[in-house]
Design a protein around this motif. Structure first.
Motif, PDB file in Angstrom:
ATOM      1  N   ARG A 121       7.078 -20.951 -13.586  1.00 25.18           N
ATOM      2  CA  ARG A 121       5.892 -21.115 -14.418  1.00 25.18           C
ATOM      3  C   ARG A 121       5.660 -22.602 -14.609  1.00 25.18           C
ATOM      4  O   ARG A 121       6.582 -23.357 -14.889  1.00 25.18           O
ATOM      5  N   TYR A 161       9.186 -22.777 -24.866  1.00 21.42           N
ATOM      6  CA  TYR A 161       8.495 -23.456 -23.751  1.00 21.42           C
ATOM      7  C   TYR A 161       8.297 -24.943 -24.071  1.00 21.42           C
ATOM      8  O   TYR A 161       8.450 -25.795 -23.196  1.00 21.42           O
ATOM      9  N   TYR A 217       0.006 -19.001 -16.319  1.00 30.94           N
ATOM     10  CA  TYR A 217      -0.324 -17.565 -16.284  1.00 30.94           C
ATOM     11  C   TYR A 217      -1.146 -17.140 -17.499  1.00 30.94           C
ATOM     12  O   TYR A 217      -1.936 -16.198 -17.406  1.00 30.94           O
ATOM     13  N   TYR A 218      -1.017 -17.873 -18.628  1.00 34.55           N
ATOM     14  CA  TYR A 218      -1.867 -17.561 -19.780  1.00 34.55           C
ATOM     15  C   TYR A 218      -3.308 -17.950 -19.478  1.00 34.55           C
ATOM     16  O   TYR A 218      -4.248 -17.267 -19.873  1.00 34.55           O
TER      17      TYR A 218
END
Ligand code: FE
Length: 333
Positions: A121, A161, A217-218
Motif C-alpha cells: 500500500r 499508518y 486504496y482509500y
C-alpha cells in the motif's frame, strides 16, 4: 505380504493427507478480502483453510494467551508495524523459503524471515486539482513549508499508518529533522486531524483544505463511489536523490511460533506470494502486488507508476515507539 505392505502404505498416505489437509489462519485482514483467496487455494490443493478474523490487537493477545496450545498456523495482518510487533512478542517463527525470497523483495519482508509482505500500500499525497497545480507539490517534507499554511488535512496520529510513515521518516532523516517536519505539518493544518483517510479526502474535495496524505486504496474506493470528486493523486519524493520515494507499507503474514501445520502454512504463504495468487490478493483491495513480477489491476495502474522508498518496512516497527512520542511532542493529535 505384498498386499499388507501396500495396505500399510495406503493407510500412511491417508494419515499424511489427513494431517496435511488444513491450515488455520488468524487474520486482521477482512473476511471479504481473504475468503476468495482461501477458497481458490482449497480448490487447487485440497487443503482446507480455516480462519478467524478480528482486529490485530485481540488476535495477538489471543495468540499470546493460547501459547503452545494455539490452533493458529498463520498470522495475517496489515502494516509492517503490526507484523514487527508480533515478531517482537515472540508470536512468529522464522521461515527459510527460497520461494518467498524470490517472490518478495527484501525491503518488503522481515530481515529475520518471521514475516513477509504480500501486498503493498502506498501512502501518498491526494490534492484538489481545482486549488493546487501538481507542480506545486513535491514531498512529505515540503508539506511542512509555510506555503501550505491552513491548506493541509491529516488523519489522526493514532492510526498505525501515520505512525509507520513518521517512523520511516525518522529512519531516513533522523529524529530532529523528522520532528521539525511533523511540527511543520501541524502548523499547516486547516482542521483537527480526521478519524480516517476517507474523511480527510472528503475535506480536500470540499475545499476545507488542499492536500492530504492517504493510502491509495482509500482513494480508489472513494473515486469508485464518487468519480466526480475533485481529487487527484500525487507521487511525492520522486525527484530527490538518495533513499527517498513514496512511503510504502505492506499487509502480510508470518507462521506462528507454535503452528501445528507449519509446513502447510509455509506452502500457503508461498502460494500467496506466487503469480497465481498475487492478483487475487491485491486487486480485491486495490493494492499493489508485493511480487514485482505481477502487474497491478488496470484501475490501480492507471494512477501511474512511482518510485517507492526502499527502506526496509521493518523500520516502521522498530521506530514506531519513537514515532509515537515524536508526534506527541509535535502536538500532532
Ligand atoms: Fe486500511
Amino acid at each position: 505380504m505384498m498386499k499388507t505392505a501396500l495396505l500399510v502404505l495406503a493407510l500412511l498416505a491417508q494419515i499424511g493427507a489427513a494431517s496435511a489437509a488444513e491450515v488455520v489462519v488468524y487474520s486482521a485482514r477482512n473476511e471479504q478480502l481473504i475468503k476468495p483467496l482461501f477458497d481458490a487455494y482449497t480448490r487447487q490443493t485440497g487443503v482446507a483453510v480455516k480462519f478467524v478474523t478480528d482486529k490485530e490487537g485481540p488476535l495477538m493477545a489471543r495468540l499470546k494467551a493460547e501459547g503452545r496450545n494455539t490452533p493458529a498456523d498463520l498470522f495475517m495482518t496489515v502494516d509492517a508495524g503490526n507484523l514487527w510487533q508480533a515478531a517482537e512478542e515472540g508470536l512468529l517463527k522464522p521461515v527459510e523459503s527460497k520461494a518467498m525470497k524470490a517472490n518478495i523483495p527484501a525491503h518488503l519482508r522481515d530481515p529475520g524471515n518471521e514475516w513477509f509482505g504480500l501486498s503493498v500500500r502506498a501512502r501518498t499525497l491526494v490534492y484538489n486539482p481545482n486549488r493546487v497545480k501538481p507542480g506545486e507539490l513535491a514531498s512529505y517534507e515540503d508539506l511542512a513549508s509555510p506555503k501550505w499554511k491552513k491548506r493541509l488535512c491529516l488523519r489522526t496520529s493514532k492510526k498505525v499508518y501515520n505512525q509507520s510513515l513518521v517512523a520511516t521518516l525518522i529512519g531516513e532523516y533522523g529524529e530532529d529533522k523528522a520532528e521539525a517536519m511533523v511540527k511543520g505539518w501541524v502548523a499547516n493544518l486547516a482542521a483537527e486531524p480526521f478519524p480516517d483517510d476517507t474523511k480527510a479526502m472528503e475535506a480536500v474535495a470540499a475545499g476545507l483544505c488542499d492536500v492530504t496524505v492517504v493510502n491509495t486504496y482509500y482513494y480508489g474506493r472513494l473515486m469508485e463511489k464518487k468519480p466526480n470528486l475533485p481529487l487527484a493523486i500525487f507521487w511525492p519524493n520522486q525527484a530527490l536523490k538518495g533513499n527517498t520515494g513514496v512511503h510504502v507499507n505492506v499487509s502480510g503474514a508470518g507462521v506462528t511460533r507454535h503452528a501445528k501445520h507449519a509446513a502447510d502454512a509455509v506452502k500457503l504463504l508461498e502460494w500467496l506470494s506466487s503469480d497465481k495468487a498475487q492478483n487475487l490478493y491485491a486487486d480485491v483491495n486495490m493494492e499493489y502486488p508485493a511480487n514485482p513480477k505481477v502487474k497491478p489491476d488496470p484501475a490501480v495502474a492507471a494512477w501511474g507508476s512511482f518510485k517507492p522508498n526502499l527502506i526496509n518496512v521493518a523500520e516502521a516497527g522498530r521506530l514506531q515507539a519513537k514515532a509515537v512520542m515524536l508526534m506527541d511532542r509535535a502536538g500532532y493529535k
